[in-house]
Design a protein around this motif. Sequence first.
Motif, PDB file in Angstrom:
ATOM      1  N   SER A  25       0.828  -1.212   0.000  1.00 51.78           N
ATOM      2  CA  SER A  25       0.000   0.000   0.000  1.00 51.78           C
ATOM      3  C   SER A  25       0.854   1.250   0.000  1.00 51.78           C
ATOM      4  O   SER A  25       0.582   2.218  -0.726  1.00 51.78           O
ATOM      5  CB  SER A  25      -0.933   0.000   1.219  1.00 51.78           C
ATOM      6  N   TRP A  26       1.913   1.243   0.796  1.00 56.53           N
ATOM      7  CA  TRP A  26       2.803   2.408   0.869  1.00 56.53           C
ATOM      8  C   TRP A  26       3.527   2.634  -0.449  1.00 56.53           C
ATOM      9  O   TRP A  26       3.633   3.770  -0.932  1.00 56.53           O
ATOM     10  CB  TRP A  26       3.805   2.202   2.003  1.00 56.53           C
ATOM     11  N   ALA A  29       1.112   3.992  -3.071  1.00 59.58           N
ATOM     12  CA  ALA A  29       0.817   5.397  -2.800  1.00 59.58           C
ATOM     13  C   ALA A  29       1.975   6.297  -3.218  1.00 59.58           C
ATOM     14  O   ALA A  29       1.769   7.467  -3.565  1.00 59.58           O
ATOM     15  CB  ALA A  29       0.515   5.588  -1.315  1.00 59.58           C
TER      16      ALA A  29
END
Length: 208
Positions: A25-26, A29
């Motif tokens: 997810s990081w 993003a």
Amino acid sequence: MTGLFITLEGGDGVGKSTQAALLESWLVAAGRTVVRTREPGGTEIGTEIREIVLHSRGHISPRAEALLYAADRAQHIAMKVRPALERGEVVVQDRYLDSSVAYQGAGRVLDGGEIRSLSLWAADGLLPDLTVLLDLDEDAARARLDGANKRFDRLEAEKSDFHRRVRGAFLGLANAEPARFLVVDAAGAPDEIAASIRARVEFLLAHP
């Protein structure tokens, strides 16, 4: 352009899937293209092998088990991981060759050096840029698994002495290759663990 190959290792119940999801997810993003995968089971053939090695009701000899994992690895690296790295993507992978050395080597009491050589041959020599070892006492890890009320696979169902050997092997591997490994206390809060992992990945991304 070459990508970044990150593997997550550790005993059963240490939180690898949680940390893989947070890292993915990081990275997404941050604008990175991520391939999140696992061994065994990262390809169609690998899914069939996974069912055999983890859920077969028949006895599998230790050497046969090691060869099945190596076959999965050869297919996975050739068909999924190397193509992604050649495209410049980030591969986040749950388990790799260090698991074979720990589980089939120390756990099954086979020669760890032979298992590593077999794995490297299957993977055509590919090593990760970073291996995150989530370290947790084997009894604490078992308590987590018990609390999840899940059906244990063949390896999760092994006794404590098996998992103690596995943990010791992982720590030995990390001690032998400190430049590749990041050892994190898996007893910590998930967000704190994720922050430690991100810090190392940020450094690698900034210094390709």
